[in-house]
Design a protein around this motif. Structure first.
Motif, PDB file in Angstrom:
ATOM      1  N   THR A 154       3.819   9.521  -2.107  1.00 44.03           N
ATOM      2  CA  THR A 154       4.984   9.676  -2.987  1.00 44.03           C
ATOM      3  C   THR A 154       5.417   8.295  -3.447  1.00 44.03           C
ATOM      4  OG1 THR A 154       6.546   9.624  -1.137  1.00 44.03           O
ATOM      5  CG2 THR A 154       5.774  11.802  -1.855  1.00 44.03           C
ATOM      6  N   VAL A 155       5.948   8.242  -4.668  1.00 48.11           N
ATOM      7  CA  VAL A 155       6.360   6.952  -5.230  1.00 48.11           C
ATOM      8  C   VAL A 155       7.707   7.125  -5.922  1.00 48.11           C
ATOM      9  CG1 VAL A 155       5.007   7.308  -7.349  1.00 48.11           C
ATOM     10  CG2 VAL A 155       5.706   5.001  -6.688  1.00 48.11           C
ATOM     11  N   THR A 156       8.571   6.134  -5.696  1.00 44.14           N
ATOM     12  CA  THR A 156       9.862   6.072  -6.381  1.00 44.14           C
ATOM     13  C   THR A 156       9.869   4.814  -7.242  1.00 44.14           C
ATOM     14  OG1 THR A 156      10.939   7.200  -4.545  1.00 44.14           O
ATOM     15  CG2 THR A 156      12.357   6.001  -6.072  1.00 44.14           C
ATOM     16  N   PHE A 157      10.236   5.011  -8.493  1.00 41.02           N
ATOM     17  CA  PHE A 157      10.229   3.949  -9.497  1.00 41.02           C
ATOM     18  C   PHE A 157      11.632   3.424  -9.726  1.00 41.02           C
ATOM     19  CE2 PHE A 157      11.073   2.931 -13.959  1.00 41.02           C
ATOM     20  CZ  PHE A 157      10.181   1.914 -14.183  1.00 41.02           C
ATOM     21  N   GLU A 181       0.536  -4.127  -0.145  1.00 36.40           N
ATOM     22  CA  GLU A 181       0.284  -4.217   1.288  1.00 36.40           C
ATOM     23  C   GLU A 181       0.879  -2.995   1.948  1.00 36.40           C
ATOM     24  OE1 GLU A 181       1.689  -7.928   2.840  1.00 36.40           O
ATOM     25  OE2 GLU A 181       0.665  -9.074   1.280  1.00 36.40           O
ATOM     26  N   LEU A 182       0.066  -2.287   2.686  1.00 32.51           N
ATOM     27  CA  LEU A 182       0.500  -1.094   3.391  1.00 32.51           C
ATOM     28  C   LEU A 182       1.008  -1.480   4.769  1.00 32.51           C
ATOM     29  CD1 LEU A 182       0.700   1.990   3.396  1.00 32.51           C
ATOM     30  CD2 LEU A 182      -1.654   2.047   4.258  1.00 32.51           C
ATOM     31  N   GLU A 183       2.251  -1.119   5.048  1.00 33.64           N
ATOM     32  CA  GLU A 183       2.829  -1.357   6.367  1.00 33.64           C
ATOM     33  C   GLU A 183       3.167  -0.006   6.962  1.00 33.64           C
ATOM     34  OE1 GLU A 183       5.912  -4.285   6.470  1.00 33.64           O
ATOM     35  OE2 GLU A 183       4.877  -5.528   4.989  1.00 33.64           O
ATOM     36  N   ASP A 184       2.416   0.380   7.971  1.00 30.51           N
ATOM     37  CA  ASP A 184       2.501   1.712   8.562  1.00 30.51           C
ATOM     38  C   ASP A 184       2.210   2.739   7.474  1.00 30.51           C
ATOM     39  OD1 ASP A 184       3.072   0.816  11.169  1.00 30.51           O
ATOM     40  OD2 ASP A 184       5.179   0.581  10.651  1.00 30.51           O
ATOM     41  N   THR A 185       3.232   3.427   6.994  1.00 35.25           N
ATOM     42  CA  THR A 185       3.015   4.447   5.963  1.00 35.25           C
ATOM     43  C   THR A 185       3.832   4.155   4.706  1.00 35.25           C
ATOM     44  OG1 THR A 185       4.769   5.822   6.879  1.00 35.25           O
ATOM     45  CG2 THR A 185       2.519   6.234   7.675  1.00 35.25           C
ATOM     46  N   ALA A 186       4.192   2.889   4.492  1.00 29.25           N
ATOM     47  CA  ALA A 186       5.038   2.549   3.344  1.00 29.25           C
ATOM     48  C   ALA A 186       4.573   1.244   2.696  1.00 29.25           C
ATOM     49  CB  ALA A 186       6.490   2.424   3.784  1.00 29.25           C
ATOM     50  N   SER A 187       4.980   1.095   1.443  1.00 30.28           N
ATOM     51  CA  SER A 187       4.679  -0.125   0.711  1.00 30.28           C
ATOM     52  C   SER A 187       5.698  -0.299  -0.403  1.00 30.28           C
ATOM     53  CB  SER A 187       3.270  -0.059   0.107  1.00 30.28           C
ATOM     54  OG  SER A 187       2.948  -1.269  -0.542  1.00 30.28           O
ATOM     55  N   PHE A 188       6.030  -1.533  -0.700  1.00 28.16           N
ATOM     56  CA  PHE A 188       6.918  -1.871  -1.813  1.00 28.16           C
ATOM     57  C   PHE A 188       6.145  -2.830  -2.703  1.00 28.16           C
ATOM     58  CE2 PHE A 188       9.982  -4.669  -3.875  1.00 28.16           C
ATOM     59  CZ  PHE A 188      10.821  -3.739  -4.479  1.00 28.16           C
ATOM     60  N   VAL A 189       6.031  -2.509  -3.984  1.00 27.41           N
ATOM     61  CA  VAL A 189       5.218  -3.293  -4.909  1.00 27.41           C
ATOM     62  C   VAL A 189       6.005  -3.553  -6.183  1.00 27.41           C
ATOM     63  CG1 VAL A 189       3.028  -3.377  -6.155  1.00 27.41           C
ATOM     64  CG2 VAL A 189       3.173  -2.119  -4.016  1.00 27.41           C
ATOM     65  N   THR A 190       5.849  -4.742  -6.746  1.00 27.32           N
ATOM     66  CA  THR A 190       6.483  -5.046  -8.027  1.00 27.32           C
ATOM     67  C   THR A 190       5.408  -5.200  -9.107  1.00 27.32           C
ATOM     68  OG1 THR A 190       6.487  -7.423  -7.598  1.00 27.32           O
ATOM     69  CG2 THR A 190       8.474  -6.190  -6.992  1.00 27.32           C
ATOM     70  N   TYR A 191       5.845  -4.953 -10.324  1.00 25.23           N
ATOM     71  CA  TYR A 191       4.984  -5.108 -11.495  1.00 25.23           C
ATOM     72  C   TYR A 191       5.832  -5.774 -12.565  1.00 25.23           C
ATOM     73  CZ  TYR A 191       1.911  -4.120 -15.407  1.00 25.23           C
ATOM     74  OH  TYR A 191       1.089  -4.253 -16.500  1.00 25.23           O
ATOM     75  N   PHE A 245       6.446   3.158  -2.166  1.00 27.67           N
ATOM     76  CA  PHE A 245       5.440   4.156  -1.796  1.00 27.67           C
ATOM     77  C   PHE A 245       5.646   4.615  -0.367  1.00 27.67           C
ATOM     78  CE2 PHE A 245       3.318   1.774  -5.147  1.00 27.67           C
ATOM     79  CZ  PHE A 245       2.759   2.789  -5.906  1.00 27.67           C
ATOM     80  N   ASN A 246       5.361   5.876  -0.129  1.00 31.47           N
ATOM     81  CA  ASN A 246       5.323   6.446   1.213  1.00 31.47           C
ATOM     82  C   ASN A 246       4.130   7.371   1.319  1.00 31.47           C
ATOM     83  OD1 ASN A 246       7.732   5.516   2.714  1.00 31.47           O
ATOM     84  ND2 ASN A 246       8.763   6.389   0.943  1.00 31.47           N
ATOM     85  N   ILE A 247       3.473   7.345   2.469  1.00 36.65           N
ATOM     86  CA  ILE A 247       2.397   8.291   2.738  1.00 36.65           C
ATOM     87  C   ILE A 247       2.992   9.392   3.608  1.00 36.65           C
ATOM     88  CG2 ILE A 247       0.127   8.669   3.763  1.00 36.65           C
ATOM     89  CD1 ILE A 247      -0.460   5.712   3.298  1.00 36.65           C
ATOM     90  N   GLU A 248       2.950  10.603   3.107  1.00 41.92           N
ATOM     91  CA  GLU A 248       3.496  11.752   3.831  1.00 41.92           C
ATOM     92  C   GLU A 248       2.508  12.185   4.921  1.00 41.92           C
ATOM     93  OE1 GLU A 248       6.605  12.635   3.158  1.00 41.92           O
ATOM     94  OE2 GLU A 248       6.619  11.127   1.578  1.00 41.92           O
ATOM     95  N   ILE A 291      12.295   8.815 -10.025  1.00 41.36           N
ATOM     96  CA  ILE A 291      13.027   7.626 -10.423  1.00 41.36           C
ATOM     97  C   ILE A 291      14.104   7.368  -9.377  1.00 41.36           C
ATOM     98  CG2 ILE A 291      14.716   8.805 -11.900  1.00 41.36           C
ATOM     99  CD1 ILE A 291      14.222   6.377 -13.910  1.00 41.36           C
ATOM    100  N   ASN A 292      14.416   6.125  -9.140  1.00 44.51           N
ATOM    101  CA  ASN A 292      15.435   5.755  -8.158  1.00 44.51           C
ATOM    102  C   ASN A 292      16.725   6.524  -8.429  1.00 44.51           C
ATOM    103  OD1 ASN A 292      17.839   3.890  -7.347  1.00 44.51           O
ATOM    104  ND2 ASN A 292      16.104   3.198  -6.127  1.00 44.51           N
TER     105      ASN A 292
END
Length: 129
Positions: free
Chosen positions: A122-125, A86-96, A113-116, A35-36
């Motif tokens: 990994t995801v932070t909410f 949308e994946l940009e390099d190794t990160a993404s920000f998505v809303t729901y 989201f981040n790709i390690e 969580i944030n």
């Protein structure tokens, strides 16, 4: 990781999160997301921070229910409520945008989201209200 594979995995993580919220199983989310930090008090575990988020959300829903005189719940996951992934390099920000009986609510969930390096996602909410 391909963008398609990332989108599939990210969508599944969002679905698990929204469904856990819908079922009021807030602490369950800590097993696959963070969580944030704005929700975390010093020394608090992720489980307790998610529980605090759940208490806040339950209070909001109860308040709206009292004002509107209709039940307020968070519906289970719906693809329609999901923003573009949308994946940009190794990160993404998505809303729901969560819904109550199919109607959009006045807040939305945010997923960072981040790709390690080991290709683990990994995801932070967070919630924006």
């Amino acid at each position: 990781m391909t963008e398609q594979k990332f989108t599939e995995k990210a969508t599944e993580l969002i679905k698990r999160t929204v469904d856990a919220i819908s079922e009021k199983e807030y602490t369950k989310i800590a097993s696959f997301a963070q969580i944030n930090s704005s929700w975390v008090e010093e020394g608090q575990t992720q489980e307790k921070a998610f529980a605090a988020f759940g208490e806040w959300l339950d209070e909001q829903l109860a308040m709206w229910e009292e004002e509107e005189e209709i039940p307020f719940v968070v519906d289970p996951f719906s693809q329609v409520s999901l923003g573009n992934i949308e994946l940009e390099d190794t990160a993404s920000f998505v809303t729901y945008v969560p819904t109550n009986s199919g109607e959009e609510m006045d807040f939305w969930f945010e997923f960072d989201f981040n790709i390690e390096s080991d290709e683990r996602i990994t995801v932070t909410f967070n919630v924006n209200y």
